[in-house]
Design a protein around this motif. Structure first.
Motif, short mmCIF file in Angstrom:
data_model
loop_
_atom_site.label_atom_id
_atom_site.label_comp_id
_atom_site.label_asym_id
_atom_site.label_seq_id
_atom_site.Cartn_x
_atom_site.Cartn_y
_atom_site.Cartn_z
N GLU A 1 -7.47 5.03 -4.89
CA GLU A 1 -8.33 5.96 -4.46
C GLU A 1 -8.49 7.31 -5.29
OE1 GLU A 1 -10.50 5.83 -1.16
OE2 GLU A 1 -10.31 4.10 -2.26
N PHE B 1 4.38 -1.01 8.53
CA PHE B 1 4.72 0.33 7.80
C PHE B 1 5.96 0.63 7.67
CE2 PHE B 1 0.73 2.73 7.08
CZ PHE B 1 -0.07 2.35 7.79
N GLY B 2 6.59 1.28 6.50
CA GLY B 2 8.10 1.51 6.39
C GLY B 2 8.12 2.96 7.21
N PHE C 1 3.82 6.96 3.24
CA PHE C 1 4.09 5.76 3.96
C PHE C 1 3.80 4.52 3.02
CE2 PHE C 1 5.45 6.84 7.98
CZ PHE C 1 4.85 7.98 8.52
N GLN D 1 0.12 10.91 4.49
CA GLN D 1 -0.08 11.54 5.77
C GLN D 1 -0.05 12.82 5.96
OE1 GLN D 1 2.08 10.37 9.62
NE2 GLN D 1 0.19 10.09 10.50
N TYR E 1 0.91 -1.15 0.01
CA TYR E 1 -0.08 0.13 0.06
C TYR E 1 1.01 1.54 -0.08
CZ TYR E 1 -2.68 -3.60 2.45
OH TYR E 1 -3.28 -4.95 2.79
N TYR F 1 -5.66 -8.72 8.16
CA TYR F 1 -4.26 -8.67 9.10
C TYR F 1 -3.67 -7.21 9.17
CZ TYR F 1 -4.32 -13.62 7.84
OH TYR F 1 -4.66 -14.95 7.62
N GLY F 2 -2.71 -7.23 10.16
CA GLY F 2 -2.21 -5.76 10.51
C GLY F 2 -1.43 -5.48 9.49
N TYR F 3 -0.92 -4.23 9.31
CA TYR F 3 -0.17 -3.46 8.28
C TYR F 3 1.32 -3.45 8.90
CZ TYR F 3 -4.28 -2.55 5.13
OH TYR F 3 -5.29 -2.41 4.19
N LYS G 1 -1.77 15.01 10.34
CA LYS G 1 -1.45 13.57 10.49
C LYS G 1 -2.50 12.57 10.12
CE LYS G 1 2.38 14.19 13.17
NZ LYS G 1 3.61 13.75 12.57
N PHE G 2 -3.21 13.08 9.28
CA PHE G 2 -4.39 12.17 8.82
C PHE G 2 -3.75 11.38 7.75
CE2 PHE G 2 -8.23 10.44 7.59
CZ PHE G 2 -8.72 10.59 6.42
N LEU G 3 -4.05 10.02 7.92
CA LEU G 3 -3.51 8.77 7.13
C LEU G 3 -4.64 8.52 5.90
CD1 LEU G 3 -1.70 6.50 9.50
CD2 LEU G 3 -0.61 7.33 7.50
N ILE H 1 -5.22 6.31 2.39
CA ILE H 1 -4.84 5.38 1.46
C ILE H 1 -4.76 6.02 0.31
CG2 ILE H 1 -7.39 4.52 0.92
CD1 ILE H 1 -4.58 2.15 0.78
N ILE I 1 -6.81 -1.29 -5.07
CA ILE I 1 -7.32 -0.09 -4.79
C ILE I 1 -6.74 1.18 -5.27
CG2 ILE I 1 -7.57 1.59 -2.71
CD1 ILE I 1 -7.72 -0.95 -1.02
N TYR J 1 0.29 5.20 1.49
CA TYR J 1 -0.60 6.01 2.26
C TYR J 1 -0.03 7.55 2.36
CZ TYR J 1 -3.79 2.64 4.24
OH TYR J 1 -4.84 1.75 4.65
#
Lengths: 114, 112
Positions: free
Chosen positions: B58, B103-104, B90, B37, B33, B99-101, B41-43, B45, B56, B35
């Motif tokens: 967007e 992040f880099g 990100f 930010q 993915y 499942y959890g992501y 701080k709004f993340l 996709i 996906i 993302y």
């Protein structure tokens, strides 16, 4: 589209006080995840809740998933300075392509006064 | 042994330039993915790929073009950079489904 609302936006506490952040989705979720982002860092996965009414604990952190699978909360007991950061909830929707899409709340920035 | 690595970490560039951000994961995940930010701080996709297939996309200006040469890599190319593109980008990866992501560490892009 799916929206995830999170409150409060900011919370400042004295060390030792408790802290709670709340998350609300506009649609029923298949699961909800919680992440923590330290200042200057990246989001780190904390936990995932899948079942209706589920409660999970990680030391001083308690996570809850609502019965309708539309709301969730994170409670921290006796905060420490190491708890400082932004806590995000993130919801995943139903089946199909949207199942891959994780929609994040706007986060709650927690600051702790030592 | 970085799980999700992004390069560069910082990118300062002038308006109108074209730039790329690279991402690689060594977790064996099949989904990656991008993302964005913003300063609040709004993340949000931007894109997601599952086994090299775009799943996906967007509402992102078509100046942004992702590319996944294999399931361990997901790059982001941005044409004609604008001031509003300044943000932290990100990369993340996960197994498909619930499942959890991971992040880099992010790429801080500043357009001047």
């Amino acid at each position: 589209g799916q929206q995830v609302m999170q409150i409060p936006q900011y919370q400042h506490v004295q060390e030792g006080e408790d802290f709670t952040t709340y998350c609300n989705s506009s649609t029923t979720l298949s699961n909800i995840q919680w992440y923590k982002q330290r200042p200057g860092g990246h989001p780190v996965f904390l936990i995932q809740l899948v079942k209706s009414g589920e409660v999970k604990k990680q030391k001083r952190l308690t996570f809850q998933f609502g019965e309708a699978k539309k709301n969730s909360s994170l409670h921290i007991t006796a905060t420490q300075t190491t708890d400082v950061g932004t806590y995000f909830c993130a919801g995943q929707g139903g089946r199909g392509g949207s199942n891959y899409k994780l929609t994040f709340g706007k986060g709650t920035l927690l600051t702790v006064n030592p | 042994d970085t799980a999700v690595s992004q390069t560069p970490k910082y990118l300062v560039t002038q308006m109108g330039n074209d730039k790329s951000i690279k991402c690689e994961q060594n977790l064996g995940h099949d989904t990656m993915y991008w993302y964005k930010q913003d300063s609040k701080k709004f993340l949000k996709i931007m894109f997601s790929y599952n086994n090299k297939e775009l799943i996906i996309n967007e509402t992102v200006p078509n100046r942004f073009s992702p590319k996944s040469p294999d399931k361990a890599h997901l790059n982001l190319h941005i044409n004609s950079l604008e001031l509003g593109d300044s943000a932290v980008y990100f990369c993340a990866s996960s197994h498909a489904g619930n499942y959890g992501y991971t992040f880099g560490s992010g790429t801080r892009l500043t357009v001047v």
